[in-house]
Design a protein around this motif. Structure first.
Motif, PDB file in Angstrom:
ATOM      1  N   GLN A 167       0.872  -1.176   0.000  1.00 17.69           N
ATOM      2  CA  GLN A 167       0.000   0.000   0.000  1.00 17.69           C
ATOM      3  C   GLN A 167       0.908   1.225   0.000  1.00 17.69           C
ATOM      4  N   TYR A 168       0.625   2.182  -0.892  1.00 19.42           N
ATOM      5  CA  TYR A 168       1.449   3.394  -0.950  1.00 19.42           C
ATOM      6  C   TYR A 168       1.317   4.172   0.354  1.00 19.42           C
ATOM      7  N   VAL A 169       2.447   4.644   0.873  1.00 18.91           N
ATOM      8  CA  VAL A 169       2.416   5.502   2.057  1.00 18.91           C
ATOM      9  C   VAL A 169       2.915   6.902   1.717  1.00 18.91           C
ATOM     10  N   GLU A 170       3.663   7.026   0.631  1.00 19.99           N
ATOM     11  CA  GLU A 170       4.106   8.329   0.141  1.00 19.99           C
ATOM     12  C   GLU A 170       3.923   8.323  -1.363  1.00 19.99           C
ATOM     13  N   LEU A 171       2.889   9.024  -1.828  1.00 20.33           N
ATOM     14  CA  LEU A 171       2.617   9.109  -3.260  1.00 20.33           C
ATOM     15  C   LEU A 171       2.015  10.481  -3.529  1.00 20.33           C
ATOM     16  N   ALA A 172       2.706  11.256  -4.338  1.00 20.90           N
ATOM     17  CA  ALA A 172       2.216  12.593  -4.672  1.00 20.90           C
ATOM     18  C   ALA A 172       0.883  12.478  -5.415  1.00 20.90           C
ATOM     19  N   PRO A 173      -0.042  13.409  -5.181  1.00 22.06           N
ATOM     20  CA  PRO A 173      -1.335  13.358  -5.865  1.00 22.06           C
ATOM     21  C   PRO A 173      -1.218  13.298  -7.389  1.00 22.06           C
ATOM     22  N   ASP A 174      -0.260  14.025  -7.970  1.00 24.77           N
ATOM     23  CA  ASP A 174      -0.067  13.988  -9.430  1.00 24.77           C
ATOM     24  C   ASP A 174       0.341  12.593  -9.890  1.00 24.77           C
ATOM     25  N   GLU A 175       1.206  11.942  -9.120  1.00 24.18           N
ATOM     26  CA  GLU A 175       1.647  10.606  -9.502  1.00 24.18           C
ATOM     27  C   GLU A 175       0.518   9.592  -9.331  1.00 24.18           C
ATOM     28  N   GLN A 176      -0.306   9.761  -8.295  1.00 24.31           N
ATOM     29  CA  GLN A 176      -1.466   8.888  -8.138  1.00 24.31           C
ATOM     30  C   GLN A 176      -2.411   9.064  -9.323  1.00 24.31           C
ATOM     31  N   GLU A 177      -2.566  10.293  -9.776  1.00 21.38           N
ATOM     32  CA  GLU A 177      -3.429  10.557 -10.934  1.00 21.38           C
ATOM     33  C   GLU A 177      -2.857   9.885 -12.190  1.00 21.38           C
ATOM     34  N   HIS A 178      -1.530   9.897 -12.356  1.00 20.72           N
ATOM     35  CA  HIS A 178      -0.906   9.191 -13.489  1.00 20.72           C
ATOM     36  C   HIS A 178      -1.259   7.703 -13.444  1.00 20.72           C
ATOM     37  N   ILE A 179      -1.179   7.116 -12.255  1.00 19.73           N
ATOM     38  CA  ILE A 179      -1.484   5.688 -12.102  1.00 19.73           C
ATOM     39  C   ILE A 179      -2.947   5.425 -12.449  1.00 19.73           C
ATOM     40  N   ILE A 180      -3.853   6.218 -11.906  1.00 17.02           N
ATOM     41  CA  ILE A 180      -5.285   6.008 -12.157  1.00 17.02           C
ATOM     42  C   ILE A 180      -5.599   6.172 -13.643  1.00 17.02           C
ATOM     43  N   ARG A 181      -5.024   7.191 -14.278  1.00 14.76           N
ATOM     44  CA  ARG A 181      -5.243   7.372 -15.725  1.00 14.76           C
ATOM     45  C   ARG A 181      -4.712   6.184 -16.518  1.00 14.76           C
ATOM     46  N   HIS A 182      -3.544   5.673 -16.123  1.00 15.57           N
ATOM     47  CA  HIS A 182      -2.986   4.499 -16.807  1.00 15.57           C
ATOM     48  C   HIS A 182      -3.941   3.301 -16.692  1.00 15.57           C
ATOM     49  N   ILE A 183      -4.480   3.089 -15.504  1.00 13.26           N
ATOM     50  CA  ILE A 183      -5.394   1.956 -15.286  1.00 13.26           C
ATOM     51  C   ILE A 183      -6.646   2.113 -16.148  1.00 13.26           C
ATOM     52  N   ILE A 184      -7.241   3.307 -16.127  1.00 13.74           N
ATOM     53  CA  ILE A 184      -8.459   3.542 -16.908  1.00 13.74           C
ATOM     54  C   ILE A 184      -8.181   3.374 -18.401  1.00 13.74           C
ATOM     55  N   THR A 186      -5.757   1.582 -19.819  1.00 13.87           N
ATOM     56  CA  THR A 186      -5.481   0.167 -20.089  1.00 13.87           C
ATOM     57  C   THR A 186      -6.783  -0.622 -20.147  1.00 13.87           C
ATOM     58  N   GLN A 187      -7.689  -0.380 -19.198  1.00 12.68           N
ATOM     59  CA  GLN A 187      -8.976  -1.078 -19.211  1.00 12.68           C
ATOM     60  C   GLN A 187      -9.766  -0.750 -20.469  1.00 12.68           C
ATOM     61  N   GLU A 189      -8.546   0.219 -23.427  1.00 19.61           N
ATOM     62  CA  GLU A 189      -7.887  -0.418 -24.579  1.00 19.61           C
ATOM     63  C   GLU A 189      -8.231  -1.899 -24.644  1.00 19.61           C
ATOM     64  N   ARG A 190      -8.237  -2.566 -23.502  1.00 16.77           N
ATOM     65  CA  ARG A 190      -8.551  -3.997 -23.482  1.00 16.77           C
ATOM     66  C   ARG A 190     -10.013  -4.247 -23.856  1.00 16.77           C
ATOM     67  N   LEU A 191     -10.905  -3.375 -23.401  1.00 17.13           N
ATOM     68  CA  LEU A 191     -12.314  -3.508 -23.757  1.00 17.13           C
ATOM     69  C   LEU A 191     -12.508  -3.324 -25.260  1.00 17.13           C
ATOM     70  N   ARG A 192     -11.839  -2.307 -25.840  1.00 22.36           N
ATOM     71  CA  ARG A 192     -11.937  -2.098 -27.290  1.00 22.36           C
ATOM     72  C   ARG A 192     -11.397  -3.295 -28.050  1.00 22.36           C
ATOM     73  N   ALA A 193     -10.268  -3.859 -27.590  1.00 22.11           N
ATOM     74  CA  ALA A 193      -9.681  -5.019 -28.260  1.00 22.11           C
ATOM     75  C   ALA A 193     -10.630  -6.225 -28.202  1.00 22.11           C
ATOM     76  N   ARG A 194     -11.282  -6.433 -27.037  1.00 20.60           N
ATOM     77  CA  ARG A 194     -12.231  -7.553 -26.914  1.00 20.60           C
ATOM     78  C   ARG A 194     -13.435  -7.356 -27.845  1.00 20.60           C
ATOM     79  N   ARG A 195     -13.933  -6.132 -27.908  1.00 23.53           N
ATOM     80  CA  ARG A 195     -15.081  -5.859 -28.783  1.00 23.53           C
ATOM     81  C   ARG A 195     -14.704  -6.035 -30.250  1.00 23.53           C
ATOM     82  N   ALA A 196     -13.479  -5.626 -30.620  1.00 25.86           N
ATOM     83  CA  ALA A 196     -13.036  -5.732 -32.009  1.00 25.86           C
ATOM     84  C   ALA A 196     -12.858  -7.193 -32.430  1.00 25.86           C
ATOM     85  N   SER A 197     -12.433  -8.039 -31.465  1.00 24.64           N
ATOM     86  CA  SER A 197     -12.209  -9.449 -31.797  1.00 24.64           C
ATOM     87  C   SER A 197     -13.474 -10.273 -31.725  1.00 24.64           C
ATOM     88  N   ALA A 198     -14.567  -9.719 -31.169  1.00 29.59           N
ATOM     89  CA  ALA A 198     -15.829 -10.465 -31.031  1.00 29.59           C
ATOM     90  C   ALA A 198     -16.621 -10.491 -32.323  1.00 29.59           C
TER      91      ALA A 198
END
Length: 198
Positions: A167-184, A186-187, A189-198
């Motif tokens: 669990q992060y104990v020291e994470l700047a808000p900007d860096e946390q936002e980078h992580i959250i944006r990356h997750i969103i 990535t999710q 992109e994977r959803l688009r790829a699944r829909r394209a292959s269906a």
């Protein structure tokens, strides 16, 4: 309760939910106990191989190509980027063969990441409450530096190594936002790829 207070509480609940969305991924990552020197070789870390070096050098370019589509694929810059990657790989391989303990580079690591913490597979165990210094490189090349507390260490079944949950104990808000944006992203992109292959 007035309308403004209700909106603030609702906004806080959304922010908290965003913090805990997760995704399995492969990221370039370095980690060590905060008490360990950044220059010292890490215990139980396998020696660098040519494949590890190729993955560390090639992943940012591959991620950039995947996210930019045709814009970079047809750009006259691409051959130069590939040449720089090749030169870096040659230099790192030479250094790794001459002095294997002299280089520490981020390694491609299997992770499960959220805005609140990260779990990853490690060849070495850590103790609950250990503090780790983490360096992550989010695609295409966004460095994130943080300190995380080990929550749990579990031996892997059927393979050597340990699953480390933190669990992060020291994470700047900007860096946390980078992580959250990356997750969103990535999710999505994977959803688009699944829909394209269906």
């Amino acid at each position: 309760m007035n309308h403004t207070q209700s909106l603030k509480e609702s906004s806080l609940a959304v922010d908290e939910r965003r913090e805990w969305i997760r995704v399995d991924d492969h990221l370039l990552m370095e980690y060590r106990l905060t008490s360990e020197s950044a220059d010292a070789p890490q215990p139980s870390t396998p020696p660098l191989t040519d494949e590890m070096i190729a993955a560390a050098v090639g992943k940012p370019t591959a991620d950039l190509l995947a996210r930019s589509g045709d814009a970079l694929a047809t750009s006259p810059l691409l051959p130069w980027i590939m040449k720089v990657d090749w030169l870096m790989e040659v230099l790192l391989r030479g250094m790794a063969h001459m002095q294997p303990d002299s280089i520490a580079i981020a390694r491609l690591t299997e992770v499960n990441i959220s805005g609140g913490g990260i779990s990853f597979v490690s060849p070495r165990p850590f103790q609950p409450s250990d503090l780790l210094t983490l360096k992550l490189i989010l695609p295409p090349f966004t460095p994130v530096n943080t300190t995380a507390k080990v929550i749990r260490t579990s031996p892997l079944t059927g393979a050597p190594g340990y699953l480390i949950a933190t669990q992060y104990v020291e994470l700047a808000p900007d860096e946390q936002e980078h992580i959250i944006r990356h997750i969103i992203q990535t999710q999505a992109e994977r959803l688009r790829a699944r829909r394209a292959s269906a």
